[in-house]
Design a protein around this motif. Structure first.
Motif, PDB file in Angstrom:
ATOM      1  N   THR A  41       0.850  -1.184   0.000  1.00 45.22           N
ATOM      2  CA  THR A  41       0.000   0.000   0.000  1.00 45.22           C
ATOM      3  C   THR A  41       0.888   1.237   0.000  1.00 45.22           C
ATOM      4  O   THR A  41       1.686   1.429   0.922  1.00 45.22           O
ATOM      5  CB  THR A  41      -0.927   0.032   1.229  1.00 45.22           C
ATOM      6  OG1 THR A  41      -1.703  -1.166   1.265  1.00 45.22           O
ATOM      7  CG2 THR A  41      -1.862   1.227   1.164  1.00 45.22           C
ATOM      8  N   ASP A  51      -3.334   0.574  -3.288  1.00 46.95           N
ATOM      9  CA  ASP A  51      -2.833  -0.802  -3.301  1.00 46.95           C
ATOM     10  C   ASP A  51      -2.197  -1.017  -4.672  1.00 46.95           C
ATOM     11  O   ASP A  51      -2.887  -1.300  -5.650  1.00 46.95           O
ATOM     12  CB  ASP A  51      -3.975  -1.802  -3.085  1.00 46.95           C
ATOM     13  CG  ASP A  51      -4.556  -1.720  -1.687  1.00 46.95           C
ATOM     14  OD1 ASP A  51      -3.836  -1.280  -0.769  1.00 46.95           O
ATOM     15  OD2 ASP A  51      -5.728  -2.097  -1.523  1.00 46.95           O
ATOM     16  N   LYS A  72     -10.195 -11.580   9.129  1.00 50.91           N
ATOM     17  CA  LYS A  72     -11.425 -10.797   8.937  1.00 50.91           C
ATOM     18  C   LYS A  72     -12.078 -10.507  10.285  1.00 50.91           C
ATOM     19  O   LYS A  72     -12.534  -9.382  10.544  1.00 50.91           O
ATOM     20  CB  LYS A  72     -12.386 -11.553   8.032  1.00 50.91           C
ATOM     21  CG  LYS A  72     -13.640 -10.760   7.658  1.00 50.91           C
ATOM     22  CD  LYS A  72     -14.567 -11.582   6.783  1.00 50.91           C
ATOM     23  CE  LYS A  72     -13.939 -11.909   5.447  1.00 50.91           C
ATOM     24  NZ  LYS A  72     -14.893 -12.615   4.553  1.00 50.91           N
ATOM     25  N   HIS A  76      -8.857  -6.998   9.854  1.00 48.47           N
ATOM     26  CA  HIS A  76      -7.766  -6.709   8.916  1.00 48.47           C
ATOM     27  C   HIS A  76      -8.092  -7.105   7.481  1.00 48.47           C
ATOM     28  O   HIS A  76      -7.308  -6.836   6.570  1.00 48.47           O
ATOM     29  CB  HIS A  76      -6.493  -7.423   9.374  1.00 48.47           C
ATOM     30  CG  HIS A  76      -6.053  -7.027  10.745  1.00 48.47           C
ATOM     31  ND1 HIS A  76      -5.467  -5.822  11.025  1.00 48.47           N
ATOM     32  CD2 HIS A  76      -6.163  -7.672  11.943  1.00 48.47           C
ATOM     33  CE1 HIS A  76      -5.203  -5.736  12.319  1.00 48.47           C
ATOM     34  NE2 HIS A  76      -5.614  -6.851  12.898  1.00 48.47           N
ATOM     35  N   ASP A  78     -11.625  -7.521   4.684  1.00 50.53           N
ATOM     36  CA  ASP A  78     -13.056  -7.356   4.474  1.00 50.53           C
ATOM     37  C   ASP A  78     -13.360  -7.707   3.025  1.00 50.53           C
ATOM     38  O   ASP A  78     -12.455  -7.756   2.178  1.00 50.53           O
ATOM     39  CB  ASP A  78     -13.479  -5.920   4.763  1.00 50.53           C
ATOM     40  CG  ASP A  78     -14.970  -5.805   5.077  1.00 50.53           C
ATOM     41  OD1 ASP A  78     -15.693  -6.812   4.922  1.00 50.53           O
ATOM     42  OD2 ASP A  78     -15.415  -4.710   5.475  1.00 50.53           O
ATOM     43  N   TRP A  80     -14.764  -6.930  -0.579  1.00 52.11           N
ATOM     44  CA  TRP A  80     -14.985  -5.789  -1.478  1.00 52.11           C
ATOM     45  C   TRP A  80     -15.987  -6.202  -2.541  1.00 52.11           C
ATOM     46  O   TRP A  80     -15.690  -7.050  -3.386  1.00 52.11           O
ATOM     47  CB  TRP A  80     -13.674  -5.362  -2.117  1.00 52.11           C
ATOM     48  CG  TRP A  80     -13.787  -4.226  -3.084  1.00 52.11           C
ATOM     49  CD1 TRP A  80     -14.702  -3.204  -3.066  1.00 52.11           C
ATOM     50  CD2 TRP A  80     -12.939  -3.973  -4.211  1.00 52.11           C
ATOM     51  NE1 TRP A  80     -14.484  -2.331  -4.096  1.00 52.11           N
ATOM     52  CE2 TRP A  80     -13.400  -2.785  -4.816  1.00 52.11           C
ATOM     53  CE3 TRP A  80     -11.834  -4.636  -4.741  1.00 52.11           C
ATOM     54  CZ2 TRP A  80     -12.797  -2.248  -5.955  1.00 52.11           C
ATOM     55  CZ3 TRP A  80     -11.232  -4.103  -5.865  1.00 52.11           C
ATOM     56  CH2 TRP A  80     -11.708  -2.917  -6.473  1.00 52.11           C
ATOM     57  N   THR A  92      -7.724  -4.436   4.908  1.00 50.07           N
ATOM     58  CA  THR A  92      -8.264  -3.152   5.333  1.00 50.07           C
ATOM     59  C   THR A  92      -7.467  -2.609   6.526  1.00 50.07           C
ATOM     60  O   THR A  92      -7.132  -3.356   7.440  1.00 50.07           O
ATOM     61  CB  THR A  92      -9.751  -3.287   5.767  1.00 50.07           C
ATOM     62  OG1 THR A  92      -9.866  -4.300   6.766  1.00 50.07           O
ATOM     63  CG2 THR A  92     -10.643  -3.636   4.612  1.00 50.07           C
ATOM     64  N   PRO A  93      -7.094  -1.311   6.476  1.00 50.62           N
ATOM     65  CA  PRO A  93      -7.483  -0.316   5.488  1.00 50.62           C
ATOM     66  C   PRO A  93      -6.608  -0.287   4.236  1.00 50.62           C
ATOM     67  O   PRO A  93      -6.730   0.612   3.411  1.00 50.62           O
ATOM     68  CB  PRO A  93      -7.332   0.992   6.260  1.00 50.62           C
ATOM     69  CG  PRO A  93      -6.172   0.723   7.177  1.00 50.62           C
ATOM     70  CD  PRO A  93      -6.322  -0.712   7.583  1.00 50.62           C
ATOM     71  N   LYS A 200     -12.701   0.451  -2.202  1.00 48.63           N
ATOM     72  CA  LYS A 200     -12.513  -0.709  -1.333  1.00 48.63           C
ATOM     73  C   LYS A 200     -12.906  -0.365   0.102  1.00 48.63           C
ATOM     74  O   LYS A 200     -12.822   0.804   0.511  1.00 48.63           O
ATOM     75  CB  LYS A 200     -11.047  -1.168  -1.378  1.00 48.63           C
ATOM     76  CG  LYS A 200     -10.595  -1.691  -2.725  1.00 48.63           C
ATOM     77  CD  LYS A 200      -9.117  -2.053  -2.701  1.00 48.63           C
ATOM     78  CE  LYS A 200      -8.652  -2.585  -4.043  1.00 48.63           C
ATOM     79  NZ  LYS A 200      -7.196  -2.893  -4.045  1.00 48.63           N
ATOM     80  N   PRO A 201     -13.331  -1.336   0.886  1.00 46.09           N
ATOM     81  CA  PRO A 201     -13.758  -1.059   2.258  1.00 46.09           C
ATOM     82  C   PRO A 201     -12.617  -0.543   3.133  1.00 46.09           C
ATOM     83  O   PRO A 201     -11.472  -0.964   2.997  1.00 46.09           O
ATOM     84  CB  PRO A 201     -14.265  -2.422   2.760  1.00 46.09           C
ATOM     85  CG  PRO A 201     -13.620  -3.430   1.870  1.00 46.09           C
ATOM     86  CD  PRO A 201     -13.484  -2.765   0.545  1.00 46.09           C
ATOM     87  N   GLY A 202     -12.959   0.410   3.996  1.00 42.61           N
ATOM     88  CA  GLY A 202     -11.995   0.933   4.950  1.00 42.61           C
ATOM     89  C   GLY A 202     -11.111   2.040   4.427  1.00 42.61           C
ATOM     90  O   GLY A 202     -10.280   2.572   5.172  1.00 42.61           O
ATOM     91  N   ARG A 203     -11.284   2.428   3.166  1.00 42.03           N
ATOM     92  CA  ARG A 203     -10.461   3.500   2.609  1.00 42.03           C
ATOM     93  C   ARG A 203     -11.059   4.847   2.967  1.00 42.03           C
ATOM     94  O   ARG A 203     -12.271   5.036   2.879  1.00 42.03           O
ATOM     95  CB  ARG A 203     -10.347   3.372   1.083  1.00 42.03           C
ATOM     96  CG  ARG A 203      -9.228   2.451   0.603  1.00 42.03           C
ATOM     97  CD  ARG A 203      -9.375   1.047   1.103  1.00 42.03           C
ATOM     98  NE  ARG A 203      -8.349   0.138   0.580  1.00 42.03           N
ATOM     99  CZ  ARG A 203      -8.232  -1.111   0.942  1.00 42.03           C
ATOM    100  NH1 ARG A 203      -9.067  -1.629   1.826  1.00 42.03           N
ATOM    101  NH2 ARG A 203      -7.289  -1.877   0.440  1.00 42.03           N
TER     102      ARG A 203
END
Length: 307
Positions: A41, A51, A72, A76, A78, A80, A92-93, A200-203
């Motif tokens: 990342t 990423d 999960k 850490h 998830d 998408w 994630t993130p 993406k989740p957590g961004r």
């Protein structure tokens, strides 16, 4: 038992975690500033992140899926769900989150490049810019060309038949939203993969995109400077989406010389005749994160079985 692991990508981390779970204390050495290898990342000013290596975490192996479920549950990983309705696990993130989860409690010495691995009467002596110690077991998880250079002469099986395809990556942040699918895969196009990383989740950031060039395009332009690569790939990106240079807030490129294993070894690892030196990585089984995890996990099990 003193154990050294060269490389803190998924295979090295998986091996170290397996050994640590059994009560051993391996030391990981990595020449880079971060861990995770292609689970990478990139972060930039303004809170931007991309990423720029592995995009998703595919899983077929039951044990690897169980590991992902644990990650999960810890927050850490998830799923998408893209605009096409497909769902794939991601870190994630950021993709490095999975590597950091696996590295918890491990001794990782970053910024340490191993220059020689030499057999002595006491074991295996590792040297970087200074002597790093003598170890009873050494596990090398570097790409094949680097592994051959370091320890190839001590392995019982040849590994030079393994081959890779390179990948060039563009990271671009836009001043405004782009109306386009979250993922686009066109293997025959110069930009073979494009992803809306911010979706993406957590961004936390917006309008960050990642484009990865095709194998042919990457091979053709591999030796250009990163600035030249970024310029060419950005032009392709802007042309595809009808954008102007004024729409771009940030752009840069990354060169993955050993991105995708095209001809894997076909076995989980190789080792020396006395079982004190191992080599493994995704190049043993295939190009995905789970292949690297399987290789590192298999090495750990073999070390523990022989201990």
């Amino acid at each position: 038992m003193k154990i050294a692991i060269i490389g803190s990508g998924m295979s090295g981390l998986a091996c170290a975690a397996g050994l640590a779970k059994a009560g051993l204390t391996p030391t990981l050495f990595d020449k880079g500033r971060g861990i995770g290898g292609r689970m990478a990342t990139r972060r930039a000013e303004g809170g931007l992140q991309f990423d720029h290596g592995a995009q998703i975490i595919s899983s077929q192996d039951e044990d690897f899926r169980a590991f992902l479920d644990t990650a999960k549950a810890a927050g850490h990983v998830d799923d998408w769900t893209t605009g096409t309705g497909d769902s794939q696990p991601v870190g994630t993130p950021g993709m490095t989150a999975l590597a950091k989860f696996l590295a918890q409690g491990l001794d990782v010495q970053q910024g340490t490049e191993i220059s020689t691995v030499a057999r002595t009467s006491e074991g295996w002596e590792l040297t970087g810019d200074h002597q790093l110690g003598t170890f009873d077991r050494v596990v090398c998880t570097a790409p094949v060309p680097q592994t051959i250079k370091l320890v190839g002469h001590s392995l019982t099986d040849p590994i030079d038949q393994v081959s890779y395809a390179p990948s060039l990556t563009l990271m671009v942040a836009l001043h405004r939203p782009l109306v386009a699918p979250d993922t686009q895969s066109v293997p025959t196009d110069a930009l073979a993969w494009v992803a809306h990383d911010s979706a993406k989740p957590g961004r936390q950031t917006q309008n960050c995109w990642v484009a990865q060039a095709s194998t042919d395009w990457s091979a053709t332009h591999l030796e250009l400077t990163k600035g030249e690569i970024a310029t060419l790939m950005l032009d392709l990106f802007l042309t595809r989406y009808g954008l102007d240079a004024t729409d771009v807030a940030y752009s840069t490129a990354h060169r993955w010389r050993y991105a995708k294993v095209t001809d894997p070894l076909g076995q989980s690892f190789v080792k020396s005749s006395d079982g004190t030196l191992y080599a493994g990585g995704d190049w043993c089984l295939g190009p995905h994160i789970e292949h690297a995890w399987q290789s590192g996990t298999a090495i750990a099990k073999d070390i523990l079985r022989a201990a």
